[in-house]
Design a protein around this motif. Structure first.
Motif, PDB file in Angstrom:
ATOM      1  N   UNK A  88      15.351  63.089  59.805  1.00  0.00           N
ATOM      2  CA  UNK A  88      15.566  64.699  59.680  1.00  0.00           C
ATOM      3  C   UNK A  88      15.798  65.511  58.390  1.00  0.00           C
ATOM      4  N   UNK A  89      14.469  65.494  57.739  1.00  0.00           N
ATOM      5  CA  UNK A  89      13.929  66.185  56.959  1.00  0.00           C
ATOM      6  C   UNK A  89      12.016  66.569  57.503  1.00  0.00           C
ATOM      7  N   UNK A  90      11.627  68.143  57.340  1.00  0.00           N
ATOM      8  CA  UNK A  90      10.928  68.191  57.655  1.00  0.00           C
ATOM      9  C   UNK A  90      10.043  68.921  55.816  1.00  0.00           C
ATOM     10  N   UNK A  91       8.808  68.067  56.290  1.00  0.00           N
ATOM     11  CA  UNK A  91       8.139  68.828  54.856  1.00  0.00           C
ATOM     12  C   UNK A  91       7.022  69.712  55.669  1.00  0.00           C
ATOM     13  N   UNK A  92       6.378  70.779  54.655  1.00  0.00           N
ATOM     14  CA  UNK A  92       5.274  71.192  55.029  1.00  0.00           C
ATOM     15  C   UNK A  92       3.701  71.797  54.098  1.00  0.00           C
ATOM     16  N   UNK A  93       3.139  72.117  54.378  1.00  0.00           N
ATOM     17  CA  UNK A  93       2.311  72.857  52.854  1.00  0.00           C
ATOM     18  C   UNK A  93       1.304  73.887  53.256  1.00  0.00           C
TER      19      UNK A  93
ATOM     20  N   UNK B 179      10.283  56.041  56.030  1.00  0.00           N
ATOM     21  CA  UNK B 179      10.316  57.392  56.222  1.00  0.00           C
ATOM     22  C   UNK B 179      12.639  57.368  55.920  1.00  0.00           C
ATOM     23  N   UNK B 180      12.809  57.001  56.351  1.00  0.00           N
ATOM     24  CA  UNK B 180      14.302  56.758  55.797  1.00  0.00           C
ATOM     25  C   UNK B 180      14.747  56.702  54.792  1.00  0.00           C
TER      26      UNK B 180
ATOM     27  N   UNK C 264      16.248  59.457  51.648  1.00  0.00           N
ATOM     28  CA  UNK C 264      17.465  59.020  51.399  1.00  0.00           C
ATOM     29  C   UNK C 264      17.471  58.961  50.256  1.00  0.00           C
ATOM     30  N   UNK C 265      16.228  58.731  49.407  1.00  0.00           N
ATOM     31  CA  UNK C 265      16.147  59.122  48.032  1.00  0.00           C
ATOM     32  C   UNK C 265      15.696  59.915  47.396  1.00  0.00           C
ATOM     33  N   UNK C 266      15.125  61.245  48.254  1.00  0.00           N
ATOM     34  CA  UNK C 266      14.379  62.327  47.839  1.00  0.00           C
ATOM     35  C   UNK C 266      15.857  62.742  48.192  1.00  0.00           C
ATOM     36  N   UNK C 267      16.272  62.968  48.873  1.00  0.00           N
ATOM     37  CA  UNK C 267      17.916  63.833  48.535  1.00  0.00           C
ATOM     38  C   UNK C 267      18.878  63.863  48.078  1.00  0.00           C
TER      39      UNK C 267
END
Length: 335
Positions: free
Chosen positions: A42-47, A168-169, A173-176
Motif C-alpha cells: 500500500x505504500x510507495x517509496x522513491x528516490x 513488504x507487508x 506495518x512496522x515502518x508505519x
C-alpha cells in the motif's frame, strides 16, 4: 534524454502530487530530473533528483488527483522554502518533512535529491487522531529522531526491490508504526500546551474510529457519542477541545469525505446534492458555503477538476496511472 523530453516526463511523473513550474529558472544549465520508485504493497517509496523548481498543490490539484495520502520526505541534498496550508516551512539537507495531500502547499526548491515515502491516510489514521496536523511538520536533521528515521528510510529504499510480498507487508506495518510513534512524540513536543491524550489515548482513538464509521448517520452527535461510550458530554467536550471541539471535528471529517467523493466520481457519479445528503452536510447552499470555506473552491469546481484528472488518466502512457494506482491501493475507509 533531451531537456524538453525530461521536462515533459517529470511533469507527468509528479502530476498526481504537484503542479510544477519555474523549472531550473535560477540555474545555468538545462532542467534535469530522474526518479526511481517501488510499490511496497500500500505504500510507495522513491528516490528523486531534480533541478530547482516551484511545487504547488492547490484545491484544484487535490480534486484533480483524487488521492488522499501523506507524504514523508528525507532531503539528502538541497531544500526549499514555502508554505504548507498556513504554516511557513523551511527544509534543508538532512531534514525530514511531511505533507498531507488533502491540503494546499507552495514551495520553491533548489536543486535537490530526496527519498519520498507515500502512505495512505488510513494507515496513519489508526495511530493518530489528527493526521492533518502533520502537514508542514519538519523534523530537523540534527535531531535524534530525524537521524533514526533517515537511516530507516534509506535502508527501506535500498532493500525494497529485494523484498518478497510477505516481507513488504511486515516491513510496511512496522515502518508505519515506527513513524507514527516518532511523529506523535514530535507533535506533542511542538505543542506542549495540548492535551497529549488527543494523539495518544487509546480510548480517544476508539471514539475517533466510532465517529469515522458513523459519519453518514443523521443521529451522530455529541450526545449519541457520549452515551455510546458512557461519558458525560462535558468530558467528551474536554477530550476534543484541543482539536477544535467535537462538532467541528465531525463537520471537518464529513467535508473531507464529501471532497473525496466528488474527486473520485466521474461524470456519472452522484449529484452534488446527493453527496451533501450522504454526509449530513445540510442544504445545497449550506454545503457549498461550508465546502468553499474549508477548501477555497466550490463543490462544482472540485467535481470539474476531478473530471479533468480522470480524462487525463484515460491516456495510459502518462503519469496519471500513478494516480489510479494510489487510489486503488489505499486501504478502504470504514463506512
Amino acid at each position: 534524454m533531451e531537456a524538453h523530453a525530461n521536462v515533459a516526463a517529470w511533469r507527468e511523473a509528479v502530476a498526481t502530487l504537484f503542479d510544477v513550474d519555474e523549472l531550473a529558472a535560477d540555474e545555468p544549465g538545462p532542467f534535469r530530473a530522474d526518479i526511481s520508485s517501488y510499490a511496497m504493497g500500500p505504500v510507495l517509496i522513491g528516490l528523486s533528483r531534480a533541478s530547482g523548481q516551484r511545487f504547488r498543490r492547490t484545491a484544484e490539484t487535490i480534486a484533480r488527483s483524487g488521492v488522499d495520502h501523506i507524504i514523508l520526505q528525507l532531503y539528502l541534498r538541497g531544500g526549499y522554502d514555502g508554505i504548507a496550508g498556513d504554516r511557513p516551512i523551511r527544509v534543508r539537507a538532512g531534514d525530514i518533512c511531511l505533507f498531507d495531500l488533502a491540503q494546499t502547499l507552495e514551495t520553491k526548491a533548489t536543486a535537490f535529491e530526496n527519498v519520498t515515502l507515500v502512505v495512505p491516510r488510513p494507515m496513519f489514521g489508526t495511530h493518530l487522531l489528527r493526521v492533518d496536523d502533520l502537514h508542514g511538520l519538519v523534523l530537523p536533521g540534527s535531531s535524534v529522531i530525524a537521524r533514526l528515521l533517515a537511516g530507516h528510510l534509506t535502508a527501506l529504499f535500498e532493500f525494497a526491490p529485494r523484498m518478497s510480498l510477505d516481507e513488504c507487508q511486515s516491513v510496511v506495518e512496522g515502518t508505519v508504526s515506527l513513524l507514527a510513534a516518532c511523529l506523535r512524540n514530535e507533535l506533542e513536543r511542538s505543542d506542549p500546551d495540548a492535551d497529549h491524550a488527543v494523539t495518544a489515548g487509546p480510548s480517544l482513538m476508539r471514539i475517533r474510529q466510532y465517529i469515522e464509521a458513523g459519519l453518514a448517520r443523521d443521529d451522530l452527535s455529541a450526545s449519541s457519542i457520549a452515551a455510546h461510550f458512557g461519558l458525560s458530554r462535558a468530558s467528551l467536550y474536554r477530550l476534543f477541545a484541543p482539536v477544535g471541539g467535537i462538532a467541528d471535528y465531525i463537520r471537518s471529517r464529513r467535508l473531507h469525505r464529501a471532497f473525496f467523493d466528488l474527486a473520485n466520481s466521474g461524470a456519472r457519479g452522484p449529484r452534488i446534492s446527493e453527496v451533501a445528503r450522504r454526509w449530513q452536510l445540510g442544504t445545497d447552499a449550506h454545503f457549498a458555503r461550508s465546502f468553499k470555506a474549508a477548501y477555497g473552491i466550490t463543490p462544482r469546481a472540485a467535481r470539474e477538476a476531478a473530471l479533468l484528472g480522470m480524462q487525463r488518466g484515460t491516456d495510459t502512457t502518462n503519469g496519471a496511472t500513478i494516480s489510479r494506482w494510489m487510489r486503488e491501493i489505499a486501504p478502504p475507509r470504514a463506512d
